[in-house]
Design a protein around this motif. Structure first.
Motif, mmCIF file in Angstrom:
data_model
loop_
_atom_site.group_PDB
_atom_site.id
_atom_site.type_symbol
_atom_site.label_atom_id
_atom_site.label_comp_id
_atom_site.label_asym_id
_atom_site.label_seq_id
_atom_site.Cartn_x
_atom_site.Cartn_y
_atom_site.Cartn_z
ATOM 1 N N ALA A 235 0.251 -0.150 6.460
ATOM 2 C CA ALA A 235 1.503 0.257 7.114
ATOM 3 C C ALA A 235 2.670 0.264 6.144
ATOM 4 C CB ALA A 235 1.829 -0.703 8.255
ATOM 5 N N TYR A 236 3.667 1.042 6.552
ATOM 6 C CA TYR A 236 5.015 0.868 6.040
ATOM 7 C C TYR A 236 5.637 -0.191 6.947
ATOM 8 C CZ TYR A 236 4.796 5.531 3.739
ATOM 9 O OH TYR A 236 4.491 6.619 2.970
ATOM 10 N N ARG A 237 5.315 -1.439 6.705
ATOM 11 C CA ARG A 237 5.792 -2.474 7.632
ATOM 12 C C ARG A 237 7.330 -2.521 7.627
ATOM 13 N NH1 ARG A 237 5.819 -8.428 6.856
ATOM 14 N NH2 ARG A 237 6.034 -9.354 8.923
ATOM 15 N N ASN B 168 -1.610 -3.726 4.054
ATOM 16 C CA ASN B 168 -1.439 -4.030 5.489
ATOM 17 C C ASN B 168 -1.490 -2.743 6.328
ATOM 18 O OD1 ASN B 168 0.996 -2.881 4.854
ATOM 19 N ND2 ASN B 168 2.220 -4.728 5.183
ATOM 20 N N LEU C 169 -1.289 -4.883 -1.710
ATOM 21 C CA LEU C 169 -1.192 -5.711 -0.500
ATOM 22 C C LEU C 169 -1.320 -4.753 0.688
ATOM 23 C CD1 LEU C 169 1.707 -8.022 -1.710
ATOM 24 C CD2 LEU C 169 -0.761 -8.461 -1.782
ATOM 25 N N ASP D 81 0.845 -1.203 0.000
ATOM 26 C CA ASP D 81 0.000 0.000 0.000
ATOM 27 C C ASP D 81 0.879 1.251 0.000
ATOM 28 O OD1 ASP D 81 0.746 -0.905 2.548
ATOM 29 O OD2 ASP D 81 -0.984 0.000 3.550
ATOM 30 N N GLY D 82 1.987 1.193 0.737
ATOM 31 C CA GLY D 82 2.910 2.324 0.711
ATOM 32 C C GLY D 82 3.467 2.526 -0.681
HETATM 33 MG MG LIG Z 1 2.249 -1.805 3.606
#
Ligand SMILES: [Mg+2]
Ligand SMILES: Cc1ncc(C[n+]2csc(CCOP(=O)(O)OP(=O)(O)O)c2C)c(N)n1
Length: 569
Positions: free
Chosen positions: A489-491, A487, A485, A458-459
């Motif tokens: 976040a910037y996982r 989530n 994808l 997403d980021g």
């Molecule tokens: Mg992400």
């Protein structure tokens, strides 16, 4: 003074348009400004007169333009052209310049340059405030760290030679971006009377015969050889040769998948299973930028490291400190068949037996690994969610679909679950994030018959200026599907905090405001606002129908997003 309207007059901008076509440039990814007017005029004249010219593709953002050129090159192998507005447009290329450099894209970036002259009798002279404000001490400096070569066209008659030279440099191994500044006056001056013919890049390098023979002997006598590759599949023909060599020796192939370098369902395919390196006695590096990360795995100090690459030394990576014993500067598409022939000549019964035993042993081990990958996708645990979604995607993808991967922390899941054929999967090992959605536009232009799917975090989706990418792709008739994808976040930027500071303040606080992307934007509405559409997918079993519908939307000329909801990170 020249008559700029007479039929005999041929200005440098016209020369540029014809030269691009002659260099094999199909599309000119352009974001124009006050200084590109002569080129816009020349393109219009070429269209009117049916003279050879690249098709102009208007990109709403320069990062999109260069990323699209990168995707086009991946899919077509052709040289590329991007045109941007002076210093401002050059700066907006941003991280895409890094991506073009590291992915060795033969692209020439053309940028306007404020006119020099205030003399009104000079065609193209300064005529607005902005011509003072946009003039910089050193516009080319922006490219200095990333480009291979920069130059300004001082006079119209020099344009032909300079543009030919730019393409020669960009197309020579190791390939990379060249930058040409075009002052408006020079574009409006007469072209030279003698156009420069194409300056051909050197033919691909073949390996030193003695070095190749030595490498073959070392590999033939190895007990536990391992191959590591990054972009051998840049020439899909090389994949078949790599399969032959690995089958002969029975060695696993670690594939970092900047391209699809090895068939993912092949029994010797090791994905990114770098543990194979722990016991290796001979390691063959093929077109790989980062052979291994010492913090993750260190091969035995006694291991012999061989390398075949057009750029063995990697001088543009200051700390590339790897213990290579024997490096061969060569195109792997040429070197691998020769290596295979050398190995076959060395195939004594003792060696053949050992290679066969190694092959059985490696195949067994990798089959176990594959079973684990499948069970991860089958598990109901949250950590299996990306694998489950990507496995569903893999099954739903039509065989002719092309995947671009920018999945970041879900890259491993893509490698485990998405199995395309060579030439149908593109990644980039060194992303300034955001290249995949615009890259998809370029791939679609190059291979219009294929569905094109960008699989991105997403980021990463947001870094790709998706508004500009979607609009530009639809306008160009090259729509894509983005599988996000999501989530929330910037996982990748959260995990190091947890790893470096276990139970630290950030971990205890637990909110991670620097990396959380919730509330998530409504990506489907975003696509709709730009004429596209999409679906939210919460469960893997819903993915095939959503993808099918999105492929239909793509077929109708519009972009679509599949907003895949993953557990929030
Ligand atoms: Mg992400
Ligand atoms: C242009 C750019 N800005 C910032 C970064 C630093 N960065 C690396 S990974 C990452 C997070 C990416 O997020 P997402 O695409 O959602 O993937 P996830 O980490 O969630 O798997 C960031 C911000 C980068 N690589 N490139």
């Amino acid at each position: 003074m020249e008559d700029h309207t007479g039929p005999a007059f041929r200005d440098a901008a016209t020369e540029l348009v014809g030269t691009l076509a002659d260099e094999g440039v199909e599309h000119l990814f352009i974001n124009p400004g006050t200084d590109t007017a002569p080129v816009q005029e020349a393109l219009a004249a070429a269209r009117t007169n049916a003279a050879p010219h690249p098709r102009a593709v208007l990109c709403m953002h320069e990062f999109v333009a260069l990323s699209a050129a990168m995707g086009h090159h991946f899919a077509s192998g052709r040289p590329q052209a991007v045109m941007v507005h002076v210093d401002a447009g050059t700066l907006n290329l941003g991280g895409a310049i890094h991506n073009a450099q590291r992915n060795r894209i033969p692209v020439v970036i053309f940028a306007g340059r404020s006119p020099y002259s205030t003399a009104t009798e000079i065609p193209g002279h300064r005529d607005s405030f902005i011509h003072w404000q946009q003039e910089q001490l050193d516009q080319q400096a922006v490219l200095r760290a990333f480009g291979k070569w920069t130059m300004e066209v001082p006079r119209g008659r020099e344009l032909s030679g300079i543009v030919r030279r730019a393409y020669q440099v960009a197309r020579s191994d190791p390939r990379g971006p060249a930058y040409v500044m075009l002052p408006r006056e020079a574009l409006m001056e007469p072209a030279g009377e003698q156009a420069t013919p194409r300056l051909r890049p050197p033919r691909p390098a073949a390996p030193d015969p003695d070095g190749l023979a030595e490498a073959a002997r070392i590999l033939a006598d190895a007990r536990r050889p391992v191959v590591v590759t990054g972009r051998t599949g840049a020439r899909p023909g090389a994949v078949a040769s790599l399969v032959q060599v690995s089958e002969l020796l029975g060695c696993p192939v670690i594939d970092h998948r900047d391209r699809l370098n090895f068939p993912p369902r092949h029994p010797l395919y090791a994905g990114e299973e770098v543990d194979e390196l722990r016991s290796a006695d001979v390691i063959l590096l093929l077109d790989v930028e980062v052979p291994w990360v010492p913090a993750q795995v260190t091969p035995p100090a006694s291991a012999t490291v061989l390398q075949i690459d057009v750029d063995c030394v990697k001088a543009t990576m200051p700390s590339w400190i790897y213990p290579v014993d024997l490096a061969l500067t060569a195109d792997t598409a040429l070197a691998l068949p020769l290596l295979e022939a050398e190995l076959r000549a060395l195939a004594t019964p003792e060696r053949t037996g050992r290679w066969r035993d190694r092959r059985s042993e490696v195949t067994r081990r990798l089959a176990d690994m594959r079973r684990q990958w499948a069970s991860l996708a089958g598990s109901q645990a949250p950590e299996g969610a990306p694998d489950a979604m990507l496995q569903a995607l893999d099954k739903a993808l039509p065989p002719e679909a092309i995947v671009l991967e920018e999945a970041v922390t879900n890259r491993g899941a893509v490698v485990r679950q998405i199995a395309r054929d060579p030439g149908f999967h593109y990644g980039t090992g060194s992303p300034a994030l955001g290249w995949a959605v615009a890259g998809a536009l370029g791939v679609k232009l190059a291979r219009p018959e294929s569905p094109v799917i960008a699989v991105c975090g997403d980021g990463s989706f947001n870094f790709g200026v998706p508004t500009a990418a979607i609009w530009s792709a639809q306008k160009a008739g090259a729509p894509f599907v983005a599988v996000i994808l999501n989530n929330q976040a910037y996982r990748a930027s959260k995990l190091p905090v947890q790893r470096l500071y276990p139970k630290g303040s950030a971990d205890v606080e637990g909110t991670f405001p620097e990396t959380g992307l919730s509330p998530a934007p409504d990506y489907v509405q975003l696509a709709r606002a730009y004429g596209g559409d999409g679906h939210v997918v919460e469960r893997p079993e819903d993915l095939p129908a959503a993808l099918d519908h999105c492929l239909e939307i793509q077929g109708s000329g519009r972009c679509a997003v599949v907003d895949v909801r993953l557990p929030a990170s």
